[in-house]
Design a protein around this motif. Structure first.
Motif, short mmCIF file in Angstrom:
data_model
loop_
_atom_site.label_atom_id
_atom_site.label_comp_id
_atom_site.label_asym_id
_atom_site.label_seq_id
_atom_site.Cartn_x
_atom_site.Cartn_y
_atom_site.Cartn_z
N SER A 11 -9.40 -39.18 81.20
CA SER A 11 -10.05 -38.26 82.34
C SER A 11 -10.62 -39.28 83.46
O SER A 11 -11.05 -40.28 83.45
CB SER A 11 -10.93 -37.37 81.94
OG SER A 11 -12.22 -38.23 81.49
N GLY A 12 -10.43 -38.77 84.76
CA GLY A 12 -10.88 -39.42 86.09
C GLY A 12 -10.12 -40.57 86.27
O GLY A 12 -10.19 -41.52 87.23
N ILE A 13 -8.70 -40.64 85.78
CA ILE A 13 -7.88 -41.85 86.39
C ILE A 13 -6.71 -41.24 86.75
O ILE A 13 -6.07 -40.12 86.37
CB ILE A 13 -7.57 -42.66 85.18
CG1 ILE A 13 -8.57 -43.25 84.29
CG2 ILE A 13 -6.56 -43.89 85.48
CD1 ILE A 13 -8.29 -44.23 83.11
N THR A 14 -6.45 -41.71 88.06
CA THR A 14 -5.43 -41.12 88.93
C THR A 14 -3.98 -41.49 88.24
O THR A 14 -3.83 -42.79 87.60
CB THR A 14 -5.31 -41.29 90.34
OG1 THR A 14 -5.13 -42.90 90.78
CG2 THR A 14 -6.60 -40.99 90.87
N VAL A 15 -2.76 -40.81 88.62
CA VAL A 15 -1.33 -41.22 88.34
C VAL A 15 -1.21 -42.55 88.89
O VAL A 15 -0.54 -43.49 88.23
CB VAL A 15 -0.39 -40.14 88.81
CG1 VAL A 15 1.01 -40.70 88.51
CG2 VAL A 15 -0.63 -38.58 88.27
N SER A 16 -1.50 -42.98 90.31
CA SER A 16 -1.06 -43.98 90.59
C SER A 16 -1.88 -45.24 90.00
O SER A 16 -1.28 -46.43 89.96
CB SER A 16 -1.62 -44.39 92.17
OG SER A 16 -2.96 -44.00 92.44
N GLN A 17 -3.31 -45.13 89.59
CA GLN A 17 -3.88 -46.19 88.89
C GLN A 17 -3.39 -46.37 87.56
O GLN A 17 -3.18 -47.54 87.05
CB GLN A 17 -5.20 -45.69 88.54
CG GLN A 17 -6.25 -45.46 89.81
CD GLN A 17 -7.60 -45.17 89.77
OE1 GLN A 17 -7.91 -43.97 88.91
NE2 GLN A 17 -8.64 -45.50 90.41
N VAL A 18 -2.88 -45.15 86.87
CA VAL A 18 -2.15 -45.42 85.66
C VAL A 18 -0.93 -46.30 85.77
O VAL A 18 -0.67 -47.04 84.85
CB VAL A 18 -1.68 -43.87 85.02
CG1 VAL A 18 -0.89 -44.21 83.91
CG2 VAL A 18 -3.11 -43.20 84.58
N GLN A 19 -0.33 -46.16 86.73
CA GLN A 19 1.05 -46.83 86.90
C GLN A 19 0.82 -48.27 87.26
O GLN A 19 1.60 -49.00 86.63
CB GLN A 19 1.90 -46.11 88.24
CG GLN A 19 2.30 -44.93 88.02
CD GLN A 19 3.02 -44.14 89.12
OE1 GLN A 19 2.92 -44.49 90.24
NE2 GLN A 19 3.74 -43.17 88.63
N GLY A 20 -0.29 -48.65 87.87
CA GLY A 20 -0.60 -49.93 88.00
C GLY A 20 -1.03 -50.74 86.96
O GLY A 20 -0.64 -51.95 86.50
N LEU A 21 -1.70 -49.98 86.16
CA LEU A 21 -2.43 -50.46 84.66
C LEU A 21 -1.18 -50.81 84.03
O LEU A 21 -1.16 -51.89 83.23
CB LEU A 21 -3.31 -49.45 83.90
CG LEU A 21 -3.77 -49.93 82.73
CD1 LEU A 21 -4.48 -51.32 82.58
CD2 LEU A 21 -4.59 -48.70 82.11
N ARG A 22 -0.19 -49.66 84.01
CA ARG A 22 1.16 -49.92 82.97
C ARG A 22 1.69 -51.22 83.38
O ARG A 22 2.39 -52.00 82.31
CB ARG A 22 1.94 -48.51 83.24
CG ARG A 22 3.10 -48.65 82.00
CD ARG A 22 3.74 -47.40 82.13
NE ARG A 22 3.13 -46.38 81.37
CZ ARG A 22 2.48 -45.33 81.73
NH1 ARG A 22 2.76 -44.84 83.18
NH2 ARG A 22 1.88 -44.38 81.01
#
Length: 241
Positions: free
Chosen positions: A96-107
């Motif tokens: 929770s609290g993580i945006t889609v763009s942040q997830v993509q960057g982490l991936r």
């Protein structure tokens, strides 16, 4: 309301507007018209647009997400089982609290061989059943983002730590826990394991020592009066050191 019978009258309203009327029909005064329009506007305010459902996202899925249909749920469980079979370790963090763009960057920052995915707890529970990771069921609380690591545990943890620091999430999104070889570890345990040499590092070290042995044996054998058995022993001792 005003009723007029085949006659022409001028009616001056409160709005200072003069209206000329030729009608047998009932007419509505300006003030009453404004009142009716006000009611209509009020009704519109209470019957505004109907809220739509949340749009599909890469993080949570939606009406067409992988885990919303029976077929999708089966496919998700199958995929997670495949990831578990090839993983040396798994660990979870809050989703929770993580945006889609942040997830993509982490991936994109994760090392090769590491897969990150948000899996619903019920589906994760089905996937881990009967595997070495079944004990990780203790971690199935709240929304979890899972990391499936084939080899590079240190690199995967390092990437996640760098991500949380860069996004100012290090205080709210620390590692919950992880599982390796049928054992659960807390956040501190996962961090400690990540600092150990990887399998690739150990293999490289062993290979380097093996390659060094023939050279050491050859050098020692050349010493005057040295027997081969003694030379091999000394070479082995040098390799261990």
């Amino acid at each position: 309301l005003g009723l007029f019978d085949n006659q022409e009258q001028e009616v001056e309203k409160a709005t200072n507007i003069t209206i000329r009327v030729r009608s047998k029909h009932i007419t509505i005064t300006m003030k009453q018209s404004l009142f009716v329009l006000g009611l209509a506007a009020t009704a519109t305010a209470f019957t505004g647009p109907i809220p739509t459902s949340r749009a599909d996202t890469a993080l949570f899925g939606g009406a067409q997400g992988m885990a919303t249909t029976t077929e999708g749920k089966i496919a998700t469980v199958t995929k997670v089982k495949e990831l578990l079979d090839s993983s040396e370790m798994i660990f979870s963090v809050p989703a929770s609290g993580i945006t889609v763009s942040q997830v993509q960057g982490l991936r994109r920052s994760l090392p090769e061989g590491t897969t990150m995915s948000v899996v619903k707890n019920k589906l994760m529970s089905k996937a881990i059943a009967g595997t070495d990771y079944e004990v990780s069921g203790e971690l199935l609380k709240g929304a979890n983002m899972w990391f499936f690591i084939e080899e590079d545990i240190g690199g995967s943890v390092k990437s996640f730590k760098s991500f949380t620091k860069g996004e100012a999430l290090d205080e709210t999104h620390s590692i919950i826990g992880g599982t390796m070889d049928g054992t659960n570890y807390d956040s501190a345990g996962v961090l400690a394991i990540s600092k150990l040499p990887s399998k690739l590092d150990l293999i490289a070290t062993i290979a380097a020592r093996i390659n060094a042995v023939p050279t050491k044996v050859a050098r020692v054998v050349k010493a005057p009066g040295m027997k081969v058995a003694r030379a091999i022993k000394l070479a082995g001792e040098e390799a261990d050191n």
